[in-house]
Design a protein around this motif. Structure first.
Motif, PDB file in Angstrom:
ATOM      1  N   SER A  14       0.812  -1.214   0.000  1.00 39.74           N
ATOM      2  CA  SER A  14       0.000   0.000   0.000  1.00 39.74           C
ATOM      3  C   SER A  14       0.849   1.269   0.000  1.00 39.74           C
ATOM      4  O   SER A  14       0.524   2.235  -0.692  1.00 39.74           O
ATOM      5  N   LEU A  15       1.933   1.289   0.742  1.00 40.35           N
ATOM      6  CA  LEU A  15       2.822   2.455   0.725  1.00 40.35           C
ATOM      7  C   LEU A  15       3.460   2.596  -0.657  1.00 40.35           C
ATOM      8  O   LEU A  15       3.585   3.699  -1.186  1.00 40.35           O
TER       9      LEU A  15
ATOM     10  N   PRO B 136      -8.318   9.582  -7.835  1.00 46.69           N
ATOM     11  CA  PRO B 136      -8.274   8.854  -6.560  1.00 46.69           C
ATOM     12  C   PRO B 136      -9.183   7.629  -6.531  1.00 46.69           C
ATOM     13  O   PRO B 136      -8.868   6.649  -5.850  1.00 46.69           O
ATOM     14  N   GLU B 137     -10.287   7.660  -7.259  1.00 46.93           N
ATOM     15  CA  GLU B 137     -11.185   6.502  -7.303  1.00 46.93           C
ATOM     16  C   GLU B 137     -10.551   5.305  -8.005  1.00 46.93           C
ATOM     17  O   GLU B 137     -11.011   4.178  -7.839  1.00 46.93           O
ATOM     18  N   ASP B 138      -9.508   5.555  -8.802  1.00 45.49           N
ATOM     19  CA  ASP B 138      -8.817   4.477  -9.517  1.00 45.49           C
ATOM     20  C   ASP B 138      -7.665   3.878  -8.719  1.00 45.49           C
ATOM     21  O   ASP B 138      -7.017   2.935  -9.167  1.00 45.49           O
ATOM     22  N   ILE B 139      -7.379   4.437  -7.551  1.00 50.18           N
ATOM     23  CA  ILE B 139      -6.270   3.936  -6.749  1.00 50.18           C
ATOM     24  C   ILE B 139      -6.776   2.750  -5.922  1.00 50.18           C
ATOM     25  O   ILE B 139      -7.065   2.848  -4.735  1.00 50.18           O
ATOM     26  N   LEU B 140      -6.889   1.635  -6.616  1.00 56.03           N
ATOM     27  CA  LEU B 140      -7.369   0.384  -6.059  1.00 56.03           C
ATOM     28  C   LEU B 140      -6.324  -0.694  -6.324  1.00 56.03           C
ATOM     29  O   LEU B 140      -5.663  -0.674  -7.370  1.00 56.03           O
TER      30      LEU B 140
ATOM     31  N   ASP C 233       0.009   0.194 -16.571  1.00 59.01           N
ATOM     32  CA  ASP C 233       0.120   0.831 -17.885  1.00 59.01           C
ATOM     33  C   ASP C 233      -1.259   1.228 -18.414  1.00 59.01           C
ATOM     34  O   ASP C 233      -1.443   2.344 -18.916  1.00 59.01           O
ATOM     35  N   ALA C 234      -2.230   0.351 -18.287  1.00 60.30           N
ATOM     36  CA  ALA C 234      -3.594   0.644 -18.742  1.00 60.30           C
ATOM     37  C   ALA C 234      -4.173   1.821 -17.962  1.00 60.30           C
ATOM     38  O   ALA C 234      -4.843   2.686 -18.528  1.00 60.30           O
ATOM     39  N   LEU C 235      -3.896   1.876 -16.671  1.00 58.35           N
ATOM     40  CA  LEU C 235      -4.381   2.972 -15.847  1.00 58.35           C
ATOM     41  C   LEU C 235      -3.761   4.296 -16.279  1.00 58.35           C
ATOM     42  O   LEU C 235      -4.461   5.311 -16.408  1.00 58.35           O
ATOM     43  N   VAL C 236      -2.482   4.299 -16.540  1.00 60.88           N
ATOM     44  CA  VAL C 236      -1.801   5.528 -16.973  1.00 60.88           C
ATOM     45  C   VAL C 236      -2.375   5.987 -18.310  1.00 60.88           C
ATOM     46  O   VAL C 236      -2.652   7.178 -18.506  1.00 60.88           O
TER      47      VAL C 236
ATOM     48  N   GLN D 141       3.573   5.804  -3.382  1.00 62.61           N
ATOM     49  CA  GLN D 141       4.809   6.298  -3.984  1.00 62.61           C
ATOM     50  C   GLN D 141       4.764   6.173  -5.504  1.00 62.61           C
ATOM     51  O   GLN D 141       5.214   7.070  -6.226  1.00 62.61           O
ATOM     52  N   LEU D 142       4.224   5.063  -5.980  1.00 61.46           N
ATOM     53  CA  LEU D 142       4.153   4.826  -7.423  1.00 61.46           C
ATOM     54  C   LEU D 142       3.196   5.805  -8.092  1.00 61.46           C
ATOM     55  O   LEU D 142       3.490   6.310  -9.174  1.00 61.46           O
ATOM     56  N   VAL D 143       2.070   6.092  -7.465  1.00 61.96           N
ATOM     57  CA  VAL D 143       1.126   7.060  -8.031  1.00 61.96           C
ATOM     58  C   VAL D 143       1.825   8.408  -8.212  1.00 61.96           C
ATOM     59  O   VAL D 143       1.733   9.030  -9.273  1.00 61.96           O
ATOM     60  N   ALA D 144       2.541   8.859  -7.201  1.00 65.44           N
ATOM     61  CA  ALA D 144       3.259  10.136  -7.298  1.00 65.44           C
ATOM     62  C   ALA D 144       4.291  10.098  -8.432  1.00 65.44           C
ATOM     63  O   ALA D 144       4.404  11.051  -9.218  1.00 65.44           O
ATOM     64  N   ALA D 145       5.026   8.990  -8.537  1.00 64.91           N
ATOM     65  CA  ALA D 145       6.039   8.859  -9.592  1.00 64.91           C
ATOM     66  C   ALA D 145       5.401   8.800 -10.975  1.00 64.91           C
ATOM     67  O   ALA D 145       5.914   9.405 -11.928  1.00 64.91           O
TER      68      ALA D 145
END
Length: 76
Positions: A33-34, A53-57, A68-71, A38-42
């Motif tokens: 989870s941490l 934020p709703e996609d951070i699952l 990759d699909a999310l990005v 960190q990955l979302v920020a990067a």
């Protein structure tokens, strides 16, 4: 893009670089989870995207291909 995501993940977790982009990152202790935070920020910084934020699952971060699909989704 998967190559760059693999590099970012390696920078975050300090483990070997992942070459199997379908490998489950949670089951193989490559992401937690941490690490997601960190990955979302990067990802946002490196790919100039804003991840909803709703996609951070967990299911959106289970493999490099899912990330990759999310990005790509958030780049539109």
């Amino acid at each position: 893009m998967q190559e760059k995501i693999a590099d970012l993940l390696r920078d975050i977790n300090g483990k070997e670089r992942i070459s199997d982009f379908n490998m489950d990152l949670f089951e193989n202790d490559m992401l937690d989870s941490l690490g997601i935070a960190q990955l979302v920020a990067a990802l946002e910084e490196n790919f100039n995207v804003e991840i909803d934020p709703e996609d951070i699952l967990p299911e959106n971060f289970s493999t490099i291909n899912e990330i990759d699909a999310l990005v790509h989704k958030d780049k539109v």
